[in-house]
Design a protein around this motif. Structure first.
Motif, PDB file in Angstrom:
ATOM      1  N   MET A  58      15.479  47.264  34.399  1.00 29.63           N
ATOM      2  CA  MET A  58      15.986  45.889  34.613  1.00 29.63           C
ATOM      3  C   MET A  58      17.238  45.664  33.776  1.00 29.63           C
ATOM      4  O   MET A  58      17.341  46.106  32.639  1.00 29.63           O
ATOM      5  N   THR A  59      18.189  45.002  34.398  1.00 22.73           N
ATOM      6  CA  THR A  59      19.449  44.778  33.706  1.00 22.73           C
ATOM      7  C   THR A  59      19.357  43.616  32.726  1.00 22.73           C
ATOM      8  O   THR A  59      18.554  42.694  32.900  1.00 22.73           O
ATOM      9  N   THR A  60      20.162  43.674  31.688  1.00 26.97           N
ATOM     10  CA  THR A  60      20.269  42.548  30.756  1.00 26.97           C
ATOM     11  C   THR A  60      21.518  41.727  31.065  1.00 26.97           C
ATOM     12  O   THR A  60      21.827  40.789  30.355  1.00 26.97           O
ATOM     13  N   LEU A  61      22.243  42.115  32.123  1.00 26.41           N
ATOM     14  CA  LEU A  61      23.474  41.396  32.480  1.00 26.41           C
ATOM     15  C   LEU A  61      23.147  39.990  32.973  1.00 26.41           C
ATOM     16  O   LEU A  61      22.185  39.790  33.717  1.00 26.41           O
ATOM     17  N   THR A  62      23.989  39.036  32.595  1.00 31.80           N
ATOM     18  CA  THR A  62      23.849  37.656  33.087  1.00 31.80           C
ATOM     19  C   THR A  62      25.221  37.193  33.573  1.00 31.80           C
ATOM     20  O   THR A  62      26.250  37.808  33.259  1.00 31.80           O
ATOM     21  N   ARG A  63      25.219  36.108  34.317  1.00 28.59           N
ATOM     22  CA  ARG A  63      26.503  35.573  34.774  1.00 28.59           C
ATOM     23  C   ARG A  63      27.356  35.162  33.574  1.00 28.59           C
ATOM     24  O   ARG A  63      28.578  35.346  33.572  1.00 28.59           O
ATOM     25  N   ASP A  64      26.724  34.607  32.555  1.00 26.68           N
ATOM     26  CA  ASP A  64      27.469  34.202  31.355  1.00 26.68           C
ATOM     27  C   ASP A  64      28.158  35.393  30.708  1.00 26.68           C
ATOM     28  O   ASP A  64      29.300  35.291  30.247  1.00 26.68           O
ATOM     29  N   HIS A  65      27.432  36.482  30.666  1.00 24.91           N
ATOM     30  CA  HIS A  65      27.993  37.697  30.085  1.00 24.91           C
ATOM     31  C   HIS A  65      29.257  38.108  30.849  1.00 24.91           C
ATOM     32  O   HIS A  65      30.294  38.438  30.259  1.00 24.91           O
ATOM     33  N   LEU A  66      29.176  38.054  32.195  1.00 21.15           N
ATOM     34  CA  LEU A  66      30.320  38.456  33.014  1.00 21.15           C
ATOM     35  C   LEU A  66      31.468  37.454  32.873  1.00 21.15           C
ATOM     36  O   LEU A  66      32.646  37.842  32.867  1.00 21.15           O
ATOM     37  N   ALA A  67      31.131  36.179  32.750  1.00 19.54           N
ATOM     38  CA  ALA A  67      32.182  35.175  32.544  1.00 19.54           C
ATOM     39  C   ALA A  67      32.925  35.439  31.242  1.00 19.54           C
ATOM     40  O   ALA A  67      34.136  35.226  31.146  1.00 19.54           O
ATOM     41  N   ARG A  68      32.175  35.931  30.238  1.00 16.59           N
ATOM     42  CA  ARG A  68      32.835  36.272  28.963  1.00 16.59           C
ATOM     43  C   ARG A  68      33.793  37.445  29.150  1.00 16.59           C
ATOM     44  O   ARG A  68      34.878  37.473  28.585  1.00 16.59           O
ATOM     45  N   LEU A  69      33.361  38.414  29.956  1.00 13.88           N
ATOM     46  CA  LEU A  69      34.261  39.552  30.237  1.00 13.88           C
ATOM     47  C   LEU A  69      35.551  39.054  30.905  1.00 13.88           C
ATOM     48  O   LEU A  69      36.643  39.527  30.598  1.00 13.88           O
ATOM     49  N   ASP A  70      35.423  38.108  31.819  1.00 16.33           N
ATOM     50  CA  ASP A  70      36.620  37.550  32.465  1.00 16.33           C
ATOM     51  C   ASP A  70      37.527  36.865  31.441  1.00 16.33           C
ATOM     52  O   ASP A  70      38.744  36.992  31.493  1.00 16.33           O
ATOM     53  N   ARG A  71      36.888  36.129  30.517  1.00 11.19           N
ATOM     54  CA  ARG A  71      37.674  35.412  29.508  1.00 11.19           C
ATOM     55  C   ARG A  71      38.482  36.389  28.661  1.00 11.19           C
ATOM     56  O   ARG A  71      39.604  36.115  28.256  1.00 11.19           O
ATOM     57  N   ASP A  72      37.883  37.539  28.386  1.00 14.40           N
ATOM     58  CA  ASP A  72      38.550  38.523  27.518  1.00 14.40           C
ATOM     59  C   ASP A  72      39.406  39.527  28.291  1.00 14.40           C
ATOM     60  O   ASP A  72      39.986  40.433  27.691  1.00 14.40           O
ATOM     61  N   ASP A  73      39.468  39.367  29.588  1.00 16.39           N
ATOM     62  CA  ASP A  73      40.146  40.373  30.436  1.00 16.39           C
ATOM     63  C   ASP A  73      41.665  40.235  30.329  1.00 16.39           C
ATOM     64  O   ASP A  73      42.228  39.210  30.699  1.00 16.39           O
ATOM     65  N   PRO A  74      42.352  41.278  29.846  1.00 14.51           N
ATOM     66  CA  PRO A  74      43.808  41.186  29.727  1.00 14.51           C
ATOM     67  C   PRO A  74      44.504  41.069  31.085  1.00 14.51           C
ATOM     68  O   PRO A  74      45.654  40.635  31.156  1.00 14.51           O
ATOM     69  N   LEU A  75      43.821  41.453  32.154  1.00 15.71           N
ATOM     70  CA  LEU A  75      44.428  41.384  33.494  1.00 15.71           C
ATOM     71  C   LEU A  75      44.177  40.037  34.181  1.00 15.71           C
ATOM     72  O   LEU A  75      44.744  39.770  35.249  1.00 15.71           O
ATOM     73  N   ALA A  76      43.332  39.199  33.555  1.00 15.35           N
ATOM     74  CA  ALA A  76      42.933  37.950  34.221  1.00 15.35           C
ATOM     75  C   ALA A  76      44.124  37.104  34.700  1.00 15.35           C
ATOM     76  O   ALA A  76      44.063  36.539  35.803  1.00 15.35           O
ATOM     77  N   PRO A  77      45.206  37.013  33.934  1.00  8.73           N
ATOM     78  CA  PRO A  77      46.323  36.156  34.395  1.00  8.73           C
ATOM     79  C   PRO A  77      46.919  36.601  35.732  1.00  8.73           C
ATOM     80  O   PRO A  77      47.557  35.799  36.420  1.00  8.73           O
ATOM     81  N   TYR A  78      46.738  37.861  36.101  1.00 10.20           N
ATOM     82  CA  TYR A  78      47.327  38.335  37.364  1.00 10.20           C
ATOM     83  C   TYR A  78      46.759  37.624  38.587  1.00 10.20           C
ATOM     84  O   TYR A  78      47.406  37.552  39.630  1.00 10.20           O
ATOM     85  N   ARG A  79      45.559  37.140  38.462  1.00  9.43           N
ATOM     86  CA  ARG A  79      44.932  36.510  39.633  1.00  9.43           C
ATOM     87  C   ARG A  79      45.780  35.364  40.178  1.00  9.43           C
ATOM     88  O   ARG A  79      45.838  35.138  41.389  1.00  9.43           O
ATOM     89  N   GLN A  80      46.450  34.644  39.284  1.00 12.56           N
ATOM     90  CA  GLN A  80      47.299  33.532  39.739  1.00 12.56           C
ATOM     91  C   GLN A  80      48.489  34.004  40.561  1.00 12.56           C
ATOM     92  O   GLN A  80      49.159  33.202  41.205  1.00 12.56           O
ATOM     93  N   GLN A  81      48.803  35.273  40.473  1.00 14.45           N
ATOM     94  CA  GLN A  81      49.929  35.787  41.246  1.00 14.45           C
ATOM     95  C   GLN A  81      49.572  35.957  42.722  1.00 14.45           C
ATOM     96  O   GLN A  81      50.437  36.282  43.538  1.00 14.45           O
ATOM     97  N   PHE A  82      48.295  35.806  43.035  1.00 13.41           N
ATOM     98  CA  PHE A  82      47.848  35.985  44.423  1.00 13.41           C
ATOM     99  C   PHE A  82      47.417  34.642  45.004  1.00 13.41           C
ATOM    100  O   PHE A  82      46.882  33.800  44.285  1.00 13.41           O
ATOM    101  N   GLU A  83      47.643  34.501  46.305  1.00 11.50           N
ATOM    102  CA  GLU A  83      47.286  33.247  46.955  1.00 11.50           C
ATOM    103  C   GLU A  83      45.923  33.414  47.617  1.00 11.50           C
ATOM    104  O   GLU A  83      45.829  33.721  48.799  1.00 11.50           O
ATOM    105  N   LEU A  84      44.893  33.227  46.836  1.00 11.38           N
ATOM    106  CA  LEU A  84      43.536  33.416  47.343  1.00 11.38           C
ATOM    107  C   LEU A  84      42.885  32.062  47.551  1.00 11.38           C
ATOM    108  O   LEU A  84      42.946  31.183  46.692  1.00 11.38           O
ATOM    109  N   GLU A  85      42.233  31.935  48.675  1.00 13.54           N
ATOM    110  CA  GLU A  85      41.559  30.691  49.009  1.00 13.54           C
ATOM    111  C   GLU A  85      40.457  30.395  47.991  1.00 13.54           C
ATOM    112  O   GLU A  85      39.697  31.301  47.610  1.00 13.54           O
ATOM    113  N   GLU A  86      40.349  29.156  47.611  1.00 15.55           N
ATOM    114  CA  GLU A  86      39.294  28.704  46.704  1.00 15.55           C
ATOM    115  C   GLU A  86      37.915  29.030  47.316  1.00 15.55           C
ATOM    116  O   GLU A  86      37.679  28.766  48.486  1.00 15.55           O
ATOM    117  N   GLY A  87      37.045  29.600  46.524  1.00 13.46           N
ATOM    118  CA  GLY A  87      35.675  29.824  47.004  1.00 13.46           C
ATOM    119  C   GLY A  87      35.468  31.143  47.725  1.00 13.46           C
ATOM    120  O   GLY A  87      34.336  31.502  48.056  1.00 13.46           O
TER     121      GLY A  87
END
Lengths: 412, 412
Positions: B1-30
């Protein structure tokens, strides 16, 4: 001496049933564009369509657009529209790749359809890429040889060893037009296949491939079809040949069932087997708009205006520039001329640059040809007057001697 | 069984050096888009560039833009940028045509460069268009034969009669990655040429063509390079081969001096001889923007995030969907896996449709593969969590049994 005046030409514009089409193009104020035979002008609808495809179909639809926007059938859909301009039937034309790549496909297929025959016939001075592609085929496939002869000797070259004859219907330099029916009949009489390059014909002059009994054709999307710079080309395979037609660039879009992801190639039924790789959706969609505009116009009116423009242009040049050493490189007989008039002059390059500096755009072809293309949907009769007056001034004032007019690259 | 949680993954996103690139793409909300391995998302800069090329370069510049906007050097300019992503040098890559057409050029050239050798080696289940193009070559050129063997037997097939080995670096279905250096060395050891299809590698994983000693490569512009639907492909010819390299699709853009309009083909110096027809300006310009975005990112960071995403996804599927009959079709070892994870399920098609109905887009490949592509510039770690939760719900609630999920065409 001509009796033509600018007023007279302005009246022709006023009475021109095609005049309203000019508003469909986004042409800069003050520019006279006589190079639609090389790169057609921008239709406003093409600008809007490009934005729509990028934002909506790609940006929002993403991969789903292959189905929801039917990207899959784009090559045939646009092909069917082009078919109406060139005397072909539905299912005989697809849009794909470049004119050059399409010529390779068809010439290679012709060799397989005429086993035992190794000769491909063309003419020297044909549009270079046509000769280059045939030379590529000659290098690559043992037993193939390209033979060329000038127009007057061409027919004697077409014999029982000829697999294929490749000619450009309207010559890119001179605008001279072949008799499509006569040459096609000549090729077919000895069992050769006939391939027409329609790059300077489609959208410019009436073309009747099936009426002439042509076997194959290719053509260009970015000239008279106004498809945008480097727009995809098209190819035509007469229905009677489609079952036997196999081309070596057998990429997955030409497969009977591309998404079954089989290891073995099976050609699609019909004209789709002329496709190779994934459709260039953006470029093909933009081309579609240019083609639709052309299909919406009356080809009889286009041809009548184009012939008249050629006659007027020649008359004006001879009257107003008679002393400056220009020669006529196009047939004087409008019947034998496409939608351009070409002049010769040993200073042709610099003269054309001087005209361009005056915002009148034609082009130059080595060694001494000045080309003036007429695109009846957006060229006005008064443009001819203004062009010839400018040409006379360039010559009278020797503007072409300015050093900045000595070097530039141009593209057909 | 995994110990991964959504919160854990959200933290990875917060610390992701590539995260700002997402704004460079026009992706539909949701929308969760896990299909960038098939068609990359729209960069905002690509939307702006398309409008600029259409309105300014085509609409206003018209034919002059070949010079003023340097359309002429576009294929090399974008090629040089792609070179940085695949371990090639400047002057070794050009953008042109489709991946399929480019493969034909290179494979044909290889046969001429290895006279007396008739064998081309590939693997069954390679991306279909690669096999189809090689079959086209086999049909068309006497003495050529395509032989395939599964990976474990591949090396024994590569022998002194082999002209060329054609393999796809990252497999489109499984995401399994070949050892480029080892296979290339194996081919070169017997004097064969090695051609890599980088369609699922370029922009996705670090590639070092020159480090591996590769001879040729082709690749796709519309997947990880975000060049838009049906964007042009690219081709690579190692500098050491460029002088001997002659390809049969010798169109005028591959000529040493296209605008001299000579009758005789002379190949351009260097990589330009890989070109054929007129450059597709609009599509190539849009691709350039996608490539620039990819070049601006750190490939080490992209690869690290992509590997981690694959590991997390597999862990989540096994923990949350362990009872639903999914198999893993990708290597478990991240070292041997490209930027995707593929699952098997006998109801794969309908399951994927049910996910798509929930606005989570992956794709299906016959007969039973569900593909999930990770594009670290715009995929978030939480997307993995949300996808696997949705997948578990689709299975638990048997949503895939709904009749509307039974039929759809998809495109890689």
């Amino acid at each position: 001496m001509t009796t033509l005046t600018r007023d007279h030409l302005a009246r022709l514009d006023r009475d021109d049933p095609l005049a309203p089409y000019r508003q469909q193009f986004e042409l800069e104020e003050g520019l006279i564009y006589l190079n639609g035979n090389s790169l057609g002008a921008l239709p406003g609808a093409a600008r809007r369509r490009a934005a729509e495809v990028v934002e909506q179909e790609w940006g929002r639809g993403l991969i789903r657009s292959w189905n929801t926007h039917d990207w899959i059938s784009l090559p045939e859909r646009v092909g069917d529209k082009i078919a109406r301009l060139i005397g072909a039937d539905r299912g005989e034309v697809v849009v794909a790749d470049s004119t050059s790549v399409n010529l390779f496909k068809l010439a290679a297929a012709a060799l397989e359809m005429r086993p035992g025959r190794g000769k491909i016939v063309s003419e020297p001075g044909n549009f270079p890429t046509d000769l280059y592609i045939l030379q590529g085929l000659e290098r690559f496939r043992p037993g193939v040889r390209l033979e060329t002869a000038p127009r007057e000797a061409l027919e004697t070259l077409i014999d029982e060893d000829t697999a294929l004859v490749v000619l450009t219907h309207v010559h890119y330099k001179s605008g001279e037009m072949f008799d499509m029916a006569a040459l096609t009949a000549r090729a077919r009489a000895v069992g050769a296949l006939m391939l027409w390059d329609l790059s300077h014909s489609a959208g410019a002059v009436p073309v009747d491939l099936n009426g002439a009994g042509a076997d194959f054709a290719v053509g260009c999307g970015y000239k008279y079809l106004n498809g945008g710079p480097g727009a995809p080309g098209f190819l035509f395979v007469a229905r009677r040949h489609q079952e036997a037609f196999r081309q070596p660039l057998s990429g997955w879009f030409g497969h009977a069932n591309p998404f079954a992801m089989q290891d073995r190639f099976e050609p699609a039924a019909g004209i789709r087997r002329g496709l190779c790789g994934t459709t260039g959706v953006l470029a093909t969609s933009v081309l579609e708009v240019g083609v639709e505009l052309m299909v919406s116009a009356d080809m009889g009116q286009i041809r009548a205006k184009s012939r008249r423009m050629g006659e007027i242009f020649i008359e004006l040049v001879e009257s107003h520039c008679g002393d400056f050493g220009f020669g006529l490189a196009s047939p004087r007989d409008a019947e034998r001329r496409g939608s351009q008039v070409s002049l010769t002059h040993e200073q042709g390059f610099a003269i054309m640059q001087a005209l361009i500096a005056r915002n009148i755009i034609g082009d130059f072809r080595a060694p001494d040809i000045l080309r003036f293309g007429f695109t009846p949907l957006y060229t006005r009769y008064v443009d001819l007057w203004d062009t010839v007056q400018a040409l006379a001034e360039v010559m009278r004032r020797e503007e072409w001697k300015q050093p900045e007019f000595r070097k530039l690259t141009t593209v057909t």
